[in-house]
Design a protein around this motif. Structure first.
Motif, PDB file in Angstrom:
ATOM      1  N   ILE A   1       0.877  -1.199  -0.094  1.00  0.00           N
ATOM      2  CA  ILE A   1       0.185   0.006   0.092  1.00  0.00           C
ATOM      3  C   ILE A   1       0.719   1.305   0.085  1.00  0.00           C
ATOM      4  CG2 ILE A   1      -1.776   1.439   1.344  1.00  0.00           C
ATOM      5  CD1 ILE A   1      -2.894  -1.332   2.240  1.00  0.00           C
ATOM      6  N   ARG A   2       2.041   1.174   0.751  1.00  0.00           N
ATOM      7  CA  ARG A   2       2.488   2.459   0.911  1.00  0.00           C
ATOM      8  C   ARG A   2       3.301   2.733  -0.388  1.00  0.00           C
ATOM      9  NH1 ARG A   2       4.006   0.210   5.991  1.00  0.00           N
ATOM     10  NH2 ARG A   2       6.012  -0.512   5.161  1.00  0.00           N
ATOM     11  N   ASP A   3       3.760   1.530  -1.148  1.00  0.00           N
ATOM     12  CA  ASP A   3       4.584   1.572  -2.349  1.00  0.00           C
ATOM     13  C   ASP A   3       3.500   2.181  -3.330  1.00  0.00           C
ATOM     14  OD1 ASP A   3       6.811   0.647  -1.030  1.00  0.00           O
ATOM     15  OD2 ASP A   3       6.836  -1.484  -1.862  1.00  0.00           O
ATOM     16  N   ALA A   4       2.208   1.663  -3.518  1.00  0.00           N
ATOM     17  CA  ALA A   4       1.579   2.035  -4.340  1.00  0.00           C
ATOM     18  C   ALA A   4       1.314   3.449  -4.167  1.00  0.00           C
ATOM     19  CB  ALA A   4       0.121   1.375  -4.314  1.00  0.00           C
ATOM     20  N   LEU A   5       0.997   4.070  -3.114  1.00  0.00           N
ATOM     21  CA  LEU A   5       0.765   5.550  -2.824  1.00  0.00           C
ATOM     22  C   LEU A   5       1.927   6.346  -3.180  1.00  0.00           C
ATOM     23  CD1 LEU A   5      -1.325   5.388   0.385  1.00  0.00           C
ATOM     24  CD2 LEU A   5      -2.067   5.942  -1.611  1.00  0.00           C
ATOM     25  N   GLU A   6       3.073   5.867  -2.987  1.00  0.00           N
ATOM     26  CA  GLU A   6       4.332   6.630  -3.148  1.00  0.00           C
ATOM     27  C   GLU A   6       4.523   6.735  -4.875  1.00  0.00           C
ATOM     28  OE1 GLU A   6       9.192   6.411  -2.277  1.00  0.00           O
ATOM     29  OE2 GLU A   6       7.827   5.073  -1.283  1.00  0.00           O
ATOM     30  N   ILE A   7       4.320   5.727  -5.318  1.00  0.00           N
ATOM     31  CA  ILE A   7       4.222   5.617  -6.861  1.00  0.00           C
ATOM     32  C   ILE A   7       3.054   6.580  -7.621  1.00  0.00           C
ATOM     33  CG2 ILE A   7       3.856   4.386  -9.080  1.00  0.00           C
ATOM     34  CD1 ILE A   7       5.110   2.063  -7.585  1.00  0.00           C
ATOM     35  N   LEU A   8       2.148   6.664  -6.923  1.00  0.00           N
ATOM     36  CA  LEU A   8       1.033   7.642  -7.259  1.00  0.00           C
ATOM     37  C   LEU A   8       1.205   8.988  -7.276  1.00  0.00           C
ATOM     38  CD1 LEU A   8      -1.824   7.934  -8.600  1.00  0.00           C
ATOM     39  CD2 LEU A   8      -2.836   7.335  -6.214  1.00  0.00           C
ATOM     40  N   GLU A   9       1.968   9.291  -5.936  1.00  0.00           N
ATOM     41  CA  GLU A   9       2.204  10.596  -5.692  1.00  0.00           C
ATOM     42  C   GLU A   9       3.424  11.011  -6.624  1.00  0.00           C
ATOM     43  OE1 GLU A   9       3.560  10.451  -1.646  1.00  0.00           O
ATOM     44  OE2 GLU A   9       1.457  10.542  -0.688  1.00  0.00           O
TER      45      GLU A   9
ATOM     46  N   PHE B   1      -4.738  -3.516  -1.612  1.00  0.00           N
ATOM     47  CA  PHE B   1      -4.302  -2.325  -2.592  1.00  0.00           C
ATOM     48  C   PHE B   1      -2.972  -2.198  -2.861  1.00  0.00           C
ATOM     49  CE2 PHE B   1      -3.610   2.199  -3.614  1.00  0.00           C
ATOM     50  CZ  PHE B   1      -4.293   2.274  -4.620  1.00  0.00           C
ATOM     51  N   ASN B   2      -2.406  -2.684  -3.662  1.00  0.00           N
ATOM     52  CA  ASN B   2      -0.894  -2.690  -3.970  1.00  0.00           C
ATOM     53  C   ASN B   2      -0.630  -2.265  -5.342  1.00  0.00           C
ATOM     54  OD1 ASN B   2      -1.503  -5.108  -5.274  1.00  0.00           O
ATOM     55  ND2 ASN B   2      -0.077  -6.387  -4.219  1.00  0.00           N
ATOM     56  N   ILE B   3      -1.459  -1.934  -6.091  1.00  0.00           N
ATOM     57  CA  ILE B   3      -1.260  -1.493  -7.542  1.00  0.00           C
ATOM     58  C   ILE B   3      -1.976  -0.014  -7.679  1.00  0.00           C
ATOM     59  CG2 ILE B   3      -1.048  -3.900  -8.597  1.00  0.00           C
ATOM     60  CD1 ILE B   3      -3.902  -3.634  -9.555  1.00  0.00           C
ATOM     61  N   VAL B   4      -1.286   0.735  -8.857  1.00  0.00           N
ATOM     62  CA  VAL B   4      -2.068   2.013  -9.317  1.00  0.00           C
ATOM     63  C   VAL B   4      -2.554   1.676 -10.502  1.00  0.00           C
ATOM     64  CG1 VAL B   4      -1.632   4.311  -9.461  1.00  0.00           C
ATOM     65  CG2 VAL B   4      -0.530   3.282  -7.633  1.00  0.00           C
ATOM     66  N   GLN B   5      -3.860   2.166 -10.967  1.00  0.00           N
ATOM     67  CA  GLN B   5      -4.417   2.134 -12.341  1.00  0.00           C
ATOM     68  C   GLN B   5      -4.872   3.339 -12.602  1.00  0.00           C
ATOM     69  OE1 GLN B   5      -7.265  -0.687 -10.919  1.00  0.00           O
ATOM     70  NE2 GLN B   5      -6.110  -2.239 -12.136  1.00  0.00           N
ATOM     71  N   ILE B   6      -4.379   4.063 -13.608  1.00  0.00           N
ATOM     72  CA  ILE B   6      -4.506   5.463 -14.068  1.00  0.00           C
ATOM     73  C   ILE B   6      -4.826   5.183 -15.791  1.00  0.00           C
ATOM     74  CG2 ILE B   6      -3.196   6.492 -12.554  1.00  0.00           C
ATOM     75  CD1 ILE B   6      -1.092   7.213 -14.512  1.00  0.00           C
ATOM     76  N   GLY B   7      -5.581   6.325 -15.838  1.00  0.00           N
ATOM     77  CA  GLY B   7      -6.194   6.428 -17.532  1.00  0.00           C
ATOM     78  C   GLY B   7      -5.705   7.576 -17.995  1.00  0.00           C
TER      79      GLY B   7
ATOM     80  N   GLY C   1      14.829   4.707 -12.547  1.00  0.00           N
ATOM     81  CA  GLY C   1      16.188   4.572 -11.597  1.00  0.00           C
ATOM     82  C   GLY C   1      15.528   3.311 -10.695  1.00  0.00           C
ATOM     83  N   THR C   2      15.977   3.274  -9.457  1.00  0.00           N
ATOM     84  CA  THR C   2      15.798   2.169  -8.339  1.00  0.00           C
ATOM     85  C   THR C   2      14.376   2.330  -8.149  1.00  0.00           C
ATOM     86  OG1 THR C   2      16.541   3.776  -6.737  1.00  0.00           O
ATOM     87  CG2 THR C   2      18.286   2.108  -7.746  1.00  0.00           C
ATOM     88  N   PHE C   3      13.470   3.290  -8.091  1.00  0.00           N
ATOM     89  CA  PHE C   3      12.392   3.808  -7.496  1.00  0.00           C
ATOM     90  C   PHE C   3      11.220   2.891  -8.326  1.00  0.00           C
ATOM     91  CE2 PHE C   3       8.262   6.234  -7.069  1.00  0.00           C
ATOM     92  CZ  PHE C   3       8.037   5.881  -6.004  1.00  0.00           C
ATOM     93  N   TYR C   4      11.538   2.598  -9.536  1.00  0.00           N
ATOM     94  CA  TYR C   4      10.662   2.022 -10.526  1.00  0.00           C
ATOM     95  C   TYR C   4      11.235   1.820 -11.672  1.00  0.00           C
ATOM     96  CZ  TYR C   4      10.584   6.505 -12.967  1.00  0.00           C
ATOM     97  OH  TYR C   4      11.130   7.660 -13.711  1.00  0.00           O
TER      98      TYR C   4
END
Length: 79
Positions: free
Chosen positions: A8-16, A48-54, A72-75
């Protein structure tokens, strides 16, 4: 349980991160599926561990270029 919280933390960090790029580049996007549901309900389910955007295609190309240029190392960018 701790692994789910990390997801969840990873998904939110990616979304941010993606949201910041979209604001900077004036890219319009929307949350999809479970991401939208979680935002509307103001809760994050344990799974919740994925981020889906359109995105529109032109905006998608801009975002993918920006992400690929700063990979980089983040994604990792895959498409």
């Amino acid at each position: 349980m701790e692994q789910q919280k990390k997801g969840i933390r990873d998904a939110l960090e990616i979304l941010e991160y993606i949201s910041g790029i979209c604001r900077e580049k004036e890219i319009k996007y929307t949350l999809l599926y479970t991401s939208l549901l979680a935002a509307e309900e103001d809760v994050l389910p344990d799974w919740f561990n994925i981020v889906q955007i359109g995105l529109l295609y032109d905006d998608y190309r801009i975002l993918m270029k920006e992400l690929a240029d700063n990979e980089g190392t983040f994604y990792t960018v895959t498409y």
